[in-house]
Design a protein around this motif. Structure first.
Motif, mmCIF file in Angstrom:
data_model
loop_
_atom_site.group_PDB
_atom_site.id
_atom_site.type_symbol
_atom_site.label_atom_id
_atom_site.label_comp_id
_atom_site.label_asym_id
_atom_site.label_seq_id
_atom_site.Cartn_x
_atom_site.Cartn_y
_atom_site.Cartn_z
ATOM 1 N N UNK A 22 -1.769 -3.276 -1.172
ATOM 2 C CA UNK A 22 -2.711 -2.163 -1.333
ATOM 3 C C UNK A 22 -3.171 -1.985 -2.775
ATOM 4 N N UNK A 23 -2.362 -2.450 -3.725
ATOM 5 C CA UNK A 23 -2.684 -2.312 -5.152
ATOM 6 C C UNK A 23 -2.740 -3.675 -5.836
ATOM 7 N N UNK A 24 -3.019 -4.718 -5.076
ATOM 8 C CA UNK A 24 -2.918 -6.083 -5.575
ATOM 9 C C UNK A 24 -3.798 -6.335 -6.797
ATOM 10 N N UNK A 25 -5.041 -5.896 -6.748
ATOM 11 C CA UNK A 25 -5.933 -6.158 -7.886
ATOM 12 C C UNK A 25 -5.404 -5.522 -9.163
ATOM 13 N N UNK A 26 -4.858 -4.333 -9.072
ATOM 14 C CA UNK A 26 -4.294 -3.659 -10.240
ATOM 15 C C UNK A 26 -3.018 -4.361 -10.722
ATOM 16 N N UNK A 27 -2.183 -4.822 -9.783
ATOM 17 C CA UNK A 27 -0.955 -5.523 -10.154
ATOM 18 C C UNK A 27 -1.259 -6.827 -10.885
ATOM 19 N N UNK A 28 -2.266 -7.543 -10.429
ATOM 20 C CA UNK A 28 -2.619 -8.824 -11.054
ATOM 21 C C UNK A 28 -3.220 -8.623 -12.439
ATOM 22 N N UNK A 29 -3.927 -7.538 -12.635
ATOM 23 C CA UNK A 29 -4.467 -7.253 -13.974
ATOM 24 C C UNK A 29 -3.350 -6.991 -14.963
ATOM 25 N N UNK A 30 -2.240 -6.440 -14.519
ATOM 26 C CA UNK A 30 -1.109 -6.117 -15.392
ATOM 27 C C UNK A 30 -0.224 -7.311 -15.692
ATOM 28 N N UNK A 31 -0.508 -8.459 -15.112
ATOM 29 C CA UNK A 31 0.315 -9.647 -15.350
ATOM 30 C C UNK A 31 0.973 -10.114 -14.066
ATOM 31 N N UNK A 32 2.224 -10.500 -14.163
ATOM 32 C CA UNK A 32 2.976 -11.029 -13.035
ATOM 33 C C UNK A 32 3.392 -9.890 -12.098
ATOM 34 N N UNK A 33 2.980 -9.923 -10.827
ATOM 35 C CA UNK A 33 3.326 -8.842 -9.889
ATOM 36 C C UNK A 33 4.746 -8.938 -9.335
ATOM 37 N N UNK A 34 5.416 -10.081 -9.515
ATOM 38 C CA UNK A 34 6.730 -10.274 -8.899
ATOM 39 C C UNK A 34 7.775 -9.250 -9.331
ATOM 40 N N UNK A 35 7.927 -8.932 -10.624
ATOM 41 C CA UNK A 35 8.929 -7.910 -10.989
ATOM 42 C C UNK A 35 8.669 -6.562 -10.315
ATOM 43 N N UNK A 36 7.411 -6.201 -10.181
ATOM 44 C CA UNK A 36 7.067 -4.943 -9.519
ATOM 45 C C UNK A 36 7.511 -4.988 -8.050
ATOM 46 N N UNK A 37 7.270 -6.103 -7.376
ATOM 47 C CA UNK A 37 7.644 -6.223 -5.969
ATOM 48 C C UNK A 37 9.165 -6.235 -5.824
ATOM 49 N N UNK A 38 9.868 -6.908 -6.734
ATOM 50 C CA UNK A 38 11.339 -6.878 -6.695
ATOM 51 C C UNK A 38 11.847 -5.439 -6.873
ATOM 52 N N UNK A 39 11.219 -4.705 -7.744
ATOM 53 C CA UNK A 39 11.638 -3.317 -7.950
ATOM 54 C C UNK A 39 11.417 -2.497 -6.683
ATOM 55 N N UNK A 40 10.303 -2.717 -6.015
ATOM 56 C CA UNK A 40 10.058 -2.022 -4.742
ATOM 57 C C UNK A 40 11.173 -2.355 -3.754
ATOM 58 N N UNK A 41 11.532 -3.629 -3.657
ATOM 59 C CA UNK A 41 12.576 -4.055 -2.718
ATOM 60 C C UNK A 41 13.900 -3.367 -3.040
ATOM 61 N N UNK A 42 14.298 -3.393 -4.299
ATOM 62 C CA UNK A 42 15.574 -2.785 -4.693
ATOM 63 C C UNK A 42 15.557 -1.278 -4.431
ATOM 64 N N UNK A 43 14.465 -0.619 -4.789
ATOM 65 C CA UNK A 43 14.371 0.828 -4.555
ATOM 66 C C UNK A 43 14.404 1.158 -3.065
ATOM 67 N N UNK A 44 13.729 0.357 -2.249
ATOM 68 C CA UNK A 44 13.775 0.578 -0.804
ATOM 69 C C UNK A 44 15.196 0.397 -0.258
ATOM 70 N N UNK A 45 15.902 -0.610 -0.752
ATOM 71 C CA UNK A 45 17.272 -0.851 -0.290
ATOM 72 C C UNK A 45 18.194 0.306 -0.668
ATOM 73 N N UNK A 46 18.059 0.789 -1.890
ATOM 74 C CA UNK A 46 18.881 1.921 -2.329
ATOM 75 C C UNK A 46 18.545 3.168 -1.521
ATOM 76 N N UNK A 47 17.268 3.419 -1.309
ATOM 77 C CA UNK A 47 16.854 4.584 -0.510
ATOM 78 C C UNK A 47 17.370 4.490 0.918
ATOM 79 N N UNK A 48 17.296 3.296 1.496
ATOM 80 C CA UNK A 48 17.773 3.112 2.865
ATOM 81 C C UNK A 48 19.274 3.394 2.947
ATOM 82 N N UNK A 49 20.026 2.893 1.983
ATOM 83 C CA UNK A 49 21.477 3.117 1.989
ATOM 84 C C UNK A 49 21.800 4.602 1.825
#
Length: 179
Positions: A58-85
């Motif tokens: 949903x925010x791909x164009x903005x993520x790509x302008x900021x550089x590498x989107x992978x760290x942002x996606x990893x952070x989403x994954x970790x935050x989702x896992x912590x929230x789920x737990x």
């Protein structure tokens, strides 16, 4: 790949996704491994990854302008896992089947199961630190940035996690699992 959403007035919108499909094809296995190790089961990991990729798309164009989107996606994954737990109010059990990667050498399989049992016994935050530091090979600073905490917190969580793993696994197993 079509991703649909709606704006606040109910109109359909399709975000700008140039390069998204290629990114997912190239990095999804690594992201799935991170999700698997942080949440505890392959099914939940697939759900976490899908949710993270939906949010990123949903925010791909903005993520790509900021550089590498992978760290942002990893952070989403970790935050989702912590929230789920937190929502479940229990530490999820990691099944003992092989994670999505190349199989280990035969002699390493038993050790892997023992280490995974110890990892599943850690609280979600300590598990996230251990996965990011040792499976994803991130520095303390990268892990702190990913989790939105200080380097000192990463150090203390790592220390507590290692101490707990040594207590659970025994010093001999903990030392043999280092290398």
């Amino acid at each position: 790949m079509r991703v649909w959403g709606h704006d606040f007035e109910g109109r359909s919108v399709t975000p700008h996704t140039d390069g998204f499909t290629e990114f997912v094809a190239a990095r999804s296995t690594s992201l799935l491994r991170t999700a698997y190790l942080t949440c505890g089961s392959l099914g939940d990991a697939e759900d976490l990854l899908q949710t993270a990729l939906e949010r990123a798309c949903l925010h791909w164009d903005r993520l790509c302008r900021g550089g590498d989107p992978e760290p942002y996606i990893r952070r989403i994954i970790v935050n989702l896992a912590i929230s789920r737990a937190r929502r479940l109010a229990i530490v999820r059990l990691i099944p003992t089947h092989t994670p999505p990667e190349l199989p280990a050498a035969r002699e390493d399989i038993e050790l892997r199961h023992v280490v995974m049992d110890g990892l599943r016994a850690l609280p979600p935050r300590q598990r996230a630190v251990m996965v990011l530091r040792f499976w994803d090979d991130m520095t303390e600073a990268q892990t702190a940035k990913m989790l939105g905490c200080s380097v000192g917190t990463v150090k203390s969580q790592t220390s507590k996690a290692l101490k707990r793993l040594r207590a659970l696994l025994g010093e001999e197993v903990a030392n043999s699992a280092r290398y």
